[in-house]
Design a protein around this motif. Structure first.
Motif, PDB file in Angstrom:
ATOM      1  N   PRO A  13      -6.177   7.874  -2.409  1.00  0.00           N
ATOM      2  CA  PRO A  13      -6.921   6.962  -3.283  1.00  0.00           C
ATOM      3  C   PRO A  13      -5.978   6.234  -4.221  1.00  0.00           C
ATOM      4  O   PRO A  13      -4.822   6.633  -4.398  1.00  0.00           O
ATOM      5  N   THR A  14      -6.463   5.147  -4.830  1.00  0.00           N
ATOM      6  CA  THR A  14      -5.611   4.347  -5.711  1.00  0.00           C
ATOM      7  C   THR A  14      -5.454   5.033  -7.056  1.00  0.00           C
ATOM      8  O   THR A  14      -6.130   4.700  -8.020  1.00  0.00           O
ATOM      9  N   TYR A  15      -4.573   6.028  -7.096  1.00  0.00           N
ATOM     10  CA  TYR A  15      -4.280   6.746  -8.327  1.00  0.00           C
ATOM     11  C   TYR A  15      -2.839   6.453  -8.710  1.00  0.00           C
ATOM     12  O   TYR A  15      -1.979   6.306  -7.853  1.00  0.00           O
ATOM     13  N   GLY A  16      -2.571   6.383  -9.994  1.00  0.00           N
ATOM     14  CA  GLY A  16      -1.214   6.139 -10.450  1.00  0.00           C
ATOM     15  C   GLY A  16      -1.030   4.710 -10.923  1.00  0.00           C
ATOM     16  O   GLY A  16      -1.858   3.835 -10.662  1.00  0.00           O
ATOM     17  N   PRO A  17       0.091   4.424 -11.619  1.00  0.00           N
ATOM     18  CA  PRO A  17       0.312   3.084 -12.186  1.00  0.00           C
ATOM     19  C   PRO A  17       0.562   2.007 -11.142  1.00  0.00           C
ATOM     20  O   PRO A  17       0.188   0.858 -11.331  1.00  0.00           O
ATOM     21  N   ILE A  18       1.229   2.351 -10.035  1.00  0.00           N
ATOM     22  CA  ILE A  18       1.448   1.392  -8.941  1.00  0.00           C
ATOM     23  C   ILE A  18       0.590   1.818  -7.758  1.00  0.00           C
ATOM     24  O   ILE A  18       0.663   2.956  -7.306  1.00  0.00           O
ATOM     25  N   ILE A  19      -0.225   0.903  -7.270  1.00  0.00           N
ATOM     26  CA  ILE A  19      -1.155   1.240  -6.197  1.00  0.00           C
ATOM     27  C   ILE A  19      -0.862   0.383  -4.962  1.00  0.00           C
ATOM     28  O   ILE A  19      -0.218  -0.660  -5.046  1.00  0.00           O
ATOM     29  N   LYS A  20      -1.348   0.859  -3.832  1.00  0.00           N
ATOM     30  CA  LYS A  20      -1.180   0.120  -2.577  1.00  0.00           C
ATOM     31  C   LYS A  20      -2.570  -0.125  -1.997  1.00  0.00           C
ATOM     32  O   LYS A  20      -3.245   0.815  -1.578  1.00  0.00           O
ATOM     33  N   LEU A  21      -2.994  -1.379  -2.019  1.00  0.00           N
ATOM     34  CA  LEU A  21      -4.343  -1.755  -1.597  1.00  0.00           C
ATOM     35  C   LEU A  21      -4.359  -2.190  -0.139  1.00  0.00           C
ATOM     36  O   LEU A  21      -3.461  -2.887   0.324  1.00  0.00           O
ATOM     37  N   ARG A  22      -5.400  -1.796   0.562  1.00  0.00           N
ATOM     38  CA  ARG A  22      -5.562  -2.174   1.966  1.00  0.00           C
ATOM     39  C   ARG A  22      -6.063  -3.617   2.035  1.00  0.00           C
ATOM     40  O   ARG A  22      -7.142  -3.935   1.546  1.00  0.00           O
ATOM     41  N   ARG A  23      -5.262  -4.467   2.637  1.00  0.00           N
ATOM     42  CA  ARG A  23      -5.604  -5.881   2.744  1.00  0.00           C
ATOM     43  C   ARG A  23      -5.411  -6.342   4.190  1.00  0.00           C
ATOM     44  O   ARG A  23      -4.627  -5.766   4.948  1.00  0.00           O
TER      45      ARG A  23
END
Length: 511
Positions: free
Chosen positions: A346-356
């Motif tokens: 899941p998008t946890y933390g200061p830098i995230i990686k989003l599915r695009r």
């Protein structure tokens, strides 16, 4: 009351011994002077007042080491801050600042040691100090506070039996909450015999029910106290029929702040809230303090935003049916619509990686600084359905965005990590915006097919044309893609400088 008095007496003895032991270390005498006596009395009043406000004297009621450590630590941290302020203004405190500060620290160590001994030998100590013969009031409180686990028998009962089950259900919910909550919950099940009512923070009490499926599961314990929130939701999902209803409640950021500020007196309340904010919201997000935080709390009494709570529910296969604030609690009703996603990243933390969606429909991970609460990506459909789009193609009244996230977006700080995708070759400098699956599905089929032929870009045509509606955004992208087909290099150069001019001189921003 006996536990409170015992805690107060032990704490007072510890403070007295610590203070005059440090006086002896500093001055080499045990006999105090009138000046020292006056300072001690004032110190003791302040220290006791802080302990009362922070409820430290109630640690005798606590059963777990982590709860005792947390209670003593918070109380003594508050004491240190209060004395640090008073030392600047009170002459007697200035002269004995060494003794005052180290008395608080030494007292904390001795209190922890005493609490450890109480827990270790509470069988013998309890018979002397803690435990009494239970009174009617105690039995009533124990009944109210204990976990309520009721297994409804299959619907093969006569009408009078069903009536008594309904009355029993009403009484149980009233004991745990209030009449308003019961009336809210009652709307969502027609037959109490198909409903499981629990007040629990552990998924074992859901999974261990002998019945395979329920039409409704109602839990009266806030989800902030679940050790593993998603695991609990996944277990509920398995125990529900398709379209089954799950009801529970959460204490959100805003509700927690309101509770803390109203609980303590003015001046102290914001101090306690600041400490609570640091411990429960900052500590869990820092790599150095994260393990310490979860060691102490075991994941319970966590601070959850509305966005994270609802996002977790959607990720676990539910959709929101209704939400309502009752008695400083946010109750929610959700419906099972699918199996859980079991998202391990899941998008946890200061830098995230989003599915695009990238070129040829390939899913790429786009890096960004976090501007939304955790699990917010699961709420795009919910936000769109509830709030629709505003000018610029963003969602209206998006509660998923954090306060600092709005600042990051205004300054474009959140998009700096996308340079990683540029270096990796996932994105080019100018191109259509990389979209999530939900947002991509809002486009027409014609534009979808055309978009998939090209890499997305860091600078979208949005900043060159400044469209306001979704239709205008799609038209802008079509113009760009058609021009790019004819002259890729010149088109990107023209759009780059036009976007640069709008951003610098017209202050163009994405909402």
């Amino acid at each position: 009351m006996r536990k409170f008095i015992f805690g107060y007496i032990v704490n007072s003895i510890i403070v007295f011994i610590s203070f005059f032991f440090l006086i002896w270390l500093k001055f080499g005498v045990f006999l105090p002077s009138p000046r020292v006596e006056y300072t001690f009395v004032l110190f003791f009043i302040v220290f006791t007042s802080v302990s009362l406000i922070t409820k430290k004297y109630k640690i005798a009621k606590l059963e777990h080491h982590r709860d005792i450590i947390s209670s003593i630590a918070i109380s003594n941290i508050v004491s240190l801050i209060v004395f640090a302020i008073l030392i600047r203004y009170l002459r007697h405190f200035v002269e004995l600042r060494f003794v005052i500060i180290y008395t608080v620290l030494l007292s904390a160590i001795l209190e922890l040691a005493s609490a450890y001994l109480v827990l270790k030998f509470k069988g013998a100590l309890g018979r002397m100090f803690f435990y009494q013969e239970p009174t009617d009031t105690d039995e009533k409180e124990e009944k109210v506070n204990s976990e309520v686990l009721i297994e409804r028998t299959p619907p093969k009962m006569e009408e009078f039996q069903k009536y008594h089950v309904e009355i029993d259900l009403h009484n149980i919910i009233i004991e745990e909450t209030n009449e308003q909550t019961f009336q809210f919950i009652r709307k969502y099940f027609s037959n109490a015999l198909d409903t499981l009512i629990v007040s629990t923070s552990t998924r074992f009490n859901i999974a261990n029910q002998p019945r395979d499926k329920y039409k409704a599961i109602i839990n009266l314990t806030r989800i902030n106290d679940f050790k593993y929130v998603n695991k609990f939701f996944e277990t509920v999902n398995r125990k529900l029929e398709d379209d089954g209803i799950f009801i529970d409640w959460v204490e959100t950021y805003g509700l927690r702040k309101k509770r803390i500020l109203s609980k303590y007196i003015a001046g102290i309340n914001y101090l306690v809230y600041t400490l609570d904010y640091i411990f429960h919201r900052v500590f869990p997000k820092l790599p150095v303090t994260k393990k310490i935080y979860f060691f102490i709390t075991k994941g319970r009494n966590r601070v959850l935003s509305k966005a994270e709570s609802f996002g977790r529910l959607y990720s676990c296969g539910f959709e929101i049916v209704e939400e309502k604030f009752i008695d400083n609690r946010l109750f929610f009703v959700v419906r099972k619509i699918k199996d859980p996603a079991f998202d391990t990243n899941p998008t946890y933390g200061p830098i995230i990686k989003l599915r695009r969606i990238g070129k040829n429909g390939k899913i790429i991970g786009v890096y960004k600084l976090r501007t939304m609460h955790a699990y917010s990506e699961y709420l795009q459909g919910y936000i769109h359905k509830k709030n629709d789009l505003q000018e610029g193609g963003k969602f209206k009244n998006d509660f998923r965005i954090t306060t600092i996230g709005r600042i990051f977006r205004k300054l474009w700080i959140d998009e700096l990590p996308m340079l990683i995708n540029f270096v990796k070759g996932d994105l080019k400098l100018v191109g259509v915006r990389p979209l999530s699956q939900h947002y991509f599905n809002l486009y027409t089929e014609e534009i979808k097919l055309k978009r998939l032929k090209y890499k997305p870009g860091l600078i979208p045509p949005f900043y060159a044309d400044l469209p306001k509606t979704l239709d205008e955004i799609m038209a802008s992208e079509i113009r760009y893609l058609e021009a790019y087909d004819k002259s890729p290099v010149l088109t990107d150069i023209r759009y780059f400088f036009k976007a640069f001019y709008n951003i610098i001189f017209k202050r163009a921003r994405s909402n």
